[in-house]
Design a protein around this motif. Structure first.
Motif, PDB file in Angstrom:
ATOM      1  N   UNK A 117      20.218  10.071  24.893  1.00  0.00           N
ATOM      2  CA  UNK A 117      21.119  10.985  25.585  1.00  0.00           C
ATOM      3  C   UNK A 117      22.572  10.611  25.300  1.00  0.00           C
ATOM      4  N   UNK A 118      22.877   9.332  25.328  1.00  0.00           N
ATOM      5  CA  UNK A 118      24.236   8.887  25.062  1.00  0.00           C
ATOM      6  C   UNK A 118      24.714   9.285  23.684  1.00  0.00           C
ATOM      7  N   UNK A 119      23.835   9.107  22.684  1.00  0.00           N
ATOM      8  CA  UNK A 119      24.171   9.498  21.304  1.00  0.00           C
ATOM      9  C   UNK A 119      24.482  10.989  21.226  1.00  0.00           C
ATOM     10  N   UNK A 120      23.590  11.809  21.774  1.00  0.00           N
ATOM     11  CA  UNK A 120      23.749  13.265  21.673  1.00  0.00           C
ATOM     12  C   UNK A 120      24.947  13.749  22.483  1.00  0.00           C
ATOM     13  N   UNK A 121      25.164  13.166  23.658  1.00  0.00           N
ATOM     14  CA  UNK A 121      26.277  13.591  24.506  1.00  0.00           C
ATOM     15  C   UNK A 121      27.621  13.268  23.856  1.00  0.00           C
ATOM     16  N   UNK A 122      27.741  12.095  23.268  1.00  0.00           N
ATOM     17  CA  UNK A 122      28.983  11.720  22.586  1.00  0.00           C
ATOM     18  C   UNK A 122      29.237  12.638  21.385  1.00  0.00           C
ATOM     19  N   UNK A 123      28.170  12.935  20.630  1.00  0.00           N
ATOM     20  CA  UNK A 123      28.300  13.807  19.474  1.00  0.00           C
ATOM     21  C   UNK A 123      28.711  15.213  19.899  1.00  0.00           C
ATOM     22  N   UNK A 124      28.103  15.701  20.970  1.00  0.00           N
ATOM     23  CA  UNK A 124      28.440  17.033  21.493  1.00  0.00           C
ATOM     24  C   UNK A 124      29.903  17.085  21.926  1.00  0.00           C
ATOM     25  N   UNK A 125      30.337  16.110  22.728  1.00  0.00           N
ATOM     26  CA  UNK A 125      31.708  16.110  23.237  1.00  0.00           C
ATOM     27  C   UNK A 125      32.727  15.965  22.111  1.00  0.00           C
ATOM     28  N   UNK A 126      32.408  15.125  21.135  1.00  0.00           N
ATOM     29  CA  UNK A 126      33.305  14.949  19.985  1.00  0.00           C
ATOM     30  C   UNK A 126      33.520  16.274  19.264  1.00  0.00           C
ATOM     31  N   UNK A 127      32.443  17.029  19.087  1.00  0.00           N
ATOM     32  CA  UNK A 127      32.547  18.289  18.356  1.00  0.00           C
ATOM     33  C   UNK A 127      33.256  19.356  19.188  1.00  0.00           C
ATOM     34  N   UNK A 128      33.000  19.372  20.483  1.00  0.00           N
ATOM     35  CA  UNK A 128      33.681  20.325  21.353  1.00  0.00           C
ATOM     36  C   UNK A 128      35.191  20.086  21.321  1.00  0.00           C
ATOM     37  N   UNK A 129      35.571  18.823  21.248  1.00  0.00           N
ATOM     38  CA  UNK A 129      36.999  18.501  21.155  1.00  0.00           C
ATOM     39  C   UNK A 129      37.604  19.071  19.870  1.00  0.00           C
ATOM     40  N   UNK A 130      36.870  18.971  18.772  1.00  0.00           N
ATOM     41  CA  UNK A 130      37.363  19.485  17.485  1.00  0.00           C
ATOM     42  C   UNK A 130      37.553  20.998  17.510  1.00  0.00           C
ATOM     43  N   UNK A 131      36.723  21.683  18.286  1.00  0.00           N
ATOM     44  CA  UNK A 131      36.765  23.147  18.296  1.00  0.00           C
ATOM     45  C   UNK A 131      37.975  23.703  19.033  1.00  0.00           C
ATOM     46  N   UNK A 132      38.670  22.840  19.790  1.00  0.00           N
ATOM     47  CA  UNK A 132      39.898  23.249  20.490  1.00  0.00           C
ATOM     48  C   UNK A 132      39.657  24.478  21.373  1.00  0.00           C
ATOM     49  N   UNK A 133      38.708  24.334  22.268  1.00  0.00           N
ATOM     50  CA  UNK A 133      38.330  25.428  23.147  1.00  0.00           C
ATOM     51  C   UNK A 133      39.234  25.489  24.377  1.00  0.00           C
ATOM     52  N   UNK A 134      39.294  26.667  24.957  1.00  0.00           N
ATOM     53  CA  UNK A 134      40.050  26.823  26.197  1.00  0.00           C
ATOM     54  C   UNK A 134      39.274  26.251  27.372  1.00  0.00           C
ATOM     55  N   UNK A 135      37.981  26.536  27.424  1.00  0.00           N
ATOM     56  CA  UNK A 135      37.145  26.093  28.532  1.00  0.00           C
ATOM     57  C   UNK A 135      35.702  25.963  28.053  1.00  0.00           C
TER      58      UNK A 135
END
Length: 231
Positions: A117-135
């Motif tokens: 879970x830690x591996x996948x959660x970190x990978x998910x959050x890292x990618x969401x940061x790259x996408x520069x989303x509003x919310x």
């Protein structure tokens, strides 16, 4: 997963033909699976990866290949996280006839190790940061073991990355995603993709192709190519 056996490829064509004629899914998988002596994973590829032509087209027209900056994204949390984990574990992944990335078996509904879970959660959050989303709104199915802890961990990871994100546990993530009013939802669940009112972004596929240059067999493309050869 970059290739299929010849028996599975032939089975895919037969199964799709029968689906398009209106045959029921369960009975047709057994019929085709028994005829070509498919194993469990191969039958799961039929079940999860091959939809009838009409449904495949309806979902495919809703897909986004990229998210514009400042998008508002709803995420089917466990759907994305388990796909990332199954890739890490080497389970077969493939692109279904609707254009969405799916896996055959592997982890679903439980984490064998919290490190997964830690591996996948970190990978998910890292990618969401790259996408520069509003919310970002992440929905986790509460029946999954330790979902409350996962919510806290993922929320903390998102916070540390400065993401504008909410992480919620809900009885069934499908429901808020189907009604999600934002720019797009991220899920490879065919029911969610078909019923949602927003566009669909295949977040797990985007992460794996971007981070690992992953390549997957495209079942829909295979069917199209075979039909073209026959014409």
């Amino acid at each position: 997963m970059t290739e299929c056996s010849q028996s599975l490829l032939t089975a895919i064509l037969d199964y799709r033909l029968l689906l398009d004629k209106g045959y029921p899914v369960t009975a047709t998988i057994k019929l085709v699976g028994d005829r070509y002596r498919l194993n469990r994973d191969e039958r799961l590829i039929l079940f999860r990866g091959v939809l009838d032509a009409e449904t495949s087209q309806l979902i495919n027209t809703k897909l986004l290949t990229a998210l514009p900056p400042e998008s508002d994204l709803g995420v089917d949390g466990y759907n994305v996280l388990f796909t990332l984990i199954n890739y890490k574990r080497g389970h077969p992944l493939f692109i279904g006839t609707d254009g969405l990335l799916r896996d055959a078996g592997g982890a679903h509904g439980r984490f064998e190790r919290e490190a997964d879970f830690g591996f996948a959660a970190e990978l998910l959050a890292e990618h969401l940061e790259r996408l520069k989303l509003s919310q970002v709104s992440v929905y986790l199915d509460s029946p999954v073991s330790h979902s409350g802890l996962h919510r806290e961990l993922l929320a903390d990871i998102c916070s540390r990355r400065g993401l504008s994100a909410t992480v919620e546990t809900v009885q069934n993530a499908d429901l808020p995603l189907q009604d999600f009013p934002g720019s797009a939802i991220a899920s490879s669940d065919s029911t969610v993709a078909l019923k949602c009112q927003s566009r669909v972004f295949d977040l797990a596929r985007h992460i794996l192709e971007t981070n690992y240059d992953a390549q997957f067999i495209d079942i829909g493309r295979y069917i199209i190519n075979k039909i073209s050869e026959q014409d």
